[in-house]
Design a protein around this motif. Sequence first.
Motif, PDB file in Angstrom:
ATOM      1  N   SER A  34       0.820  -1.211   0.000  1.00  0.00           N
ATOM      2  CA  SER A  34       0.000   0.000   0.000  1.00  0.00           C
ATOM      3  C   SER A  34       0.855   1.261   0.000  1.00  0.00           C
ATOM      4  CB  SER A  34      -0.906   0.006   1.235  1.00  0.00           C
ATOM      5  OG  SER A  34      -0.141  -0.115   2.420  1.00  0.00           O
ATOM      6  N   TRP A  35       0.285   2.331  -0.550  1.00  0.00           N
ATOM      7  CA  TRP A  35       0.871   3.672  -0.531  1.00  0.00           C
ATOM      8  C   TRP A  35       2.324   3.700  -1.040  1.00  0.00           C
ATOM      9  CZ3 TRP A  35      -3.225   6.391  -0.034  1.00  0.00           C
ATOM     10  CH2 TRP A  35      -4.221   6.082   0.902  1.00  0.00           C
ATOM     11  N   SER A  36       2.665   2.863  -2.014  1.00  0.00           N
ATOM     12  CA  SER A  36       4.067   2.757  -2.433  1.00  0.00           C
ATOM     13  C   SER A  36       4.208   2.558  -3.934  1.00  0.00           C
ATOM     14  CB  SER A  36       4.748   1.561  -1.743  1.00  0.00           C
ATOM     15  OG  SER A  36       4.691   1.659  -0.351  1.00  0.00           O
ATOM     16  N   TYR A 155      -7.282  11.952   8.619  1.00  0.00           N
ATOM     17  CA  TYR A 155      -7.228  10.700   7.871  1.00  0.00           C
ATOM     18  C   TYR A 155      -8.324   9.791   8.400  1.00  0.00           C
ATOM     19  CZ  TYR A 155      -5.792   6.399   5.665  1.00  0.00           C
ATOM     20  OH  TYR A 155      -5.787   5.250   4.913  1.00  0.00           O
ATOM     21  N   SER A 158      -8.929   4.473   3.557  1.00  0.00           N
ATOM     22  CA  SER A 158      -8.628   4.543   2.122  1.00  0.00           C
ATOM     23  C   SER A 158      -9.734   3.984   1.234  1.00  0.00           C
ATOM     24  CB  SER A 158      -7.316   3.810   1.823  1.00  0.00           C
ATOM     25  OG  SER A 158      -7.466   2.423   2.073  1.00  0.00           O
ATOM     26  N   ILE A 163     -11.740   7.760   2.117  1.00  0.00           N
ATOM     27  CA  ILE A 163     -10.633   8.515   1.518  1.00  0.00           C
ATOM     28  C   ILE A 163     -11.093   9.888   1.060  1.00  0.00           C
ATOM     29  CG2 ILE A 163     -10.863   7.655  -0.855  1.00  0.00           C
ATOM     30  CD1 ILE A 163      -7.565   8.286   1.051  1.00  0.00           C
ATOM     31  N   THR A 166     -10.985  12.064   4.026  1.00  0.00           N
ATOM     32  CA  THR A 166      -9.609  12.355   4.430  1.00  0.00           C
ATOM     33  C   THR A 166      -9.179  13.732   3.936  1.00  0.00           C
ATOM     34  OG1 THR A 166      -8.943  10.050   4.631  1.00  0.00           O
ATOM     35  CG2 THR A 166      -7.217  11.630   4.043  1.00  0.00           C
ATOM     36  N   ARG A 170      -3.006  12.032   0.757  1.00  0.00           N
ATOM     37  CA  ARG A 170      -3.350  10.707   0.262  1.00  0.00           C
ATOM     38  C   ARG A 170      -4.703  10.685  -0.452  1.00  0.00           C
ATOM     39  NH1 ARG A 170      -1.807   7.073   5.468  1.00  0.00           N
ATOM     40  NH2 ARG A 170      -2.246   9.039   6.518  1.00  0.00           N
ATOM     41  N   ARG A 171      -5.501  11.695  -0.240  1.00  0.00           N
ATOM     42  CA  ARG A 171      -6.783  11.784  -0.934  1.00  0.00           C
ATOM     43  C   ARG A 171      -6.629  12.240  -2.380  1.00  0.00           C
ATOM     44  NH1 ARG A 171      -8.742  16.205   1.116  1.00  0.00           N
ATOM     45  NH2 ARG A 171      -8.901  17.472  -0.738  1.00  0.00           N
ATOM     46  N   ASN A 174      -6.867  10.115  -5.569  1.00  0.00           N
ATOM     47  CA  ASN A 174      -7.988   9.166  -5.608  1.00  0.00           C
ATOM     48  C   ASN A 174      -9.269   9.774  -6.150  1.00  0.00           C
ATOM     49  OD1 ASN A 174      -7.275   6.426  -4.321  1.00  0.00           O
ATOM     50  ND2 ASN A 174      -6.285   7.898  -2.970  1.00  0.00           N
ATOM     51  N   ASN A 399       4.104  17.922   2.443  1.00  0.00           N
ATOM     52  CA  ASN A 399       4.048  16.836   1.459  1.00  0.00           C
ATOM     53  C   ASN A 399       5.361  16.680   0.695  1.00  0.00           C
ATOM     54  OD1 ASN A 399       2.541  14.719   0.313  1.00  0.00           O
ATOM     55  ND2 ASN A 399       2.115  15.903  -1.515  1.00  0.00           N
ATOM     56  N   SER A 401       8.890  15.262  -0.738  1.00  0.00           N
ATOM     57  CA  SER A 401       9.383  13.962  -1.187  1.00  0.00           C
ATOM     58  C   SER A 401      10.750  14.165  -1.816  1.00  0.00           C
ATOM     59  CB  SER A 401       8.419  13.328  -2.204  1.00  0.00           C
ATOM     60  OG  SER A 401       8.298  14.151  -3.355  1.00  0.00           O
TER      61      SER A 401
END
Length: 463
Positions: A34-36, A155, A158, A163, A166, A170-171, A174, A399, A401
Amino acid sequence: MTDYIDLAGTPQTFGDTEAQREVRENDRNYVFHSWSAQGAINPLPIAKGEGATFWDYDGNEYLDFSSQLVNLNLGHQHPKLIKAIQEQAGRLATIQPALANDARGELAKRIVEHSFEGARSVFFTNGGADAVEYAVRMARHHTGRQKVLSRFRSYHGSTGTAITLTGEPRRWSNGTLDAGVVHFTGPYAYRSAFYATSPEEEAERALAHLEQTIQLEGPETIAAIILETVTGTNGVLVPPPGYLPGVRALCDKYGIVYIADEVMVGFGRTGEWFAYQGFDVKPDLVTFAKGVNSGYVPLGGVVISEEIHNTFVDRSFPGGLTYSGHPLACASGVATFDIFEEEGILERVRDLGERVIEPRLRQLAEKHKSVGEVRGKGFFWALELVVDRETREPLVPFNASGEAAAPFNAVVAACKQAGLWPFAAGNRLQVAPPLVTSEEDLVRGLDIIDAALDVADSYYTGK
């Protein structure tokens, strides 16, 4: 000497490179994470866990300061939880939810008795996200309305509605899976969107913003407001005085259902059975999961008020799950209540939270210029990291990265290299150890964080 037992039940010792290679190969060849981005990860194989500690196949020991995903409230391999599952499996491993079951009924009874005044029943789910889905469905059918309000910096899971509710990144990718969701800004005094100068002012202005949102959206269109009682992954945001009672008053004024999302903070995390019990507020629906049985078998649910329960006395509730109230999960949930009482879990969380965790974190804030704020309750805390205390510029951007996230990643790496598995999110080190963690291990873990903050200090640019 035996260090752990493998999948075949064979005793093994740490340092078995062949066993580790097989675990890694199977994971990388067959498991979708998940999430990856699947090609960018290399999950660490774990051989065993015990109490507040787990070990990899090389024998490296990690003090679990994240309770895995803030669910392992009673720690790894608690013998009484394991025994409850084994005994239940020995007499009745599973039964469909349309039939009555002793473990399911006993757990529901205990949850209701330890919840809010006026709680009537429990609908069991398989986890937190579907608990949120079903709570929203209940609120919509109960009120005949469709909109649900939730906060940014939240949160809720999902799955489709969860979601969409959320309020964090992460939303974004989606899409809008539930068009009835509306987001609003909640209190966050350290980075106040309301230019507040005190917690009380933050609460007052946040409530004014919420009421304006309700009025502009149309009160007669709003079924529910859902709130994490203490915001979890998005910063351990403890509500300021008066905020949650103020939300309750707005719900009463406009006929809106108040849903308390206690998936992360329920079952002792803040020193109460449910976190809302520490804020003088009574919800209509409560979602729970994680700590109800420490995730030993997947389980979640919704605590339902008398009024909402009665909506479905003569009218069918349109929903259900094959594994609702699974006996193995419920048996470990019943054992959780027994363990809490026998081991004084709530009392130890309050004691160690107030006597050990909070004072030491406040000392770290005085010592390390990179700590902008300390906040939390019980066994649930956050250190918000900054590069300038005066401007409150975060250690890494929102956020972040890649290279932009490197400073925070370096802090997390320092923790892991020293044998601590931290709860890391955004630009925060969050402290959420198992509720059974010894005082000695709490001190040791906080010492490791102390050293890791030297890394954060090295990025400081303020005066």
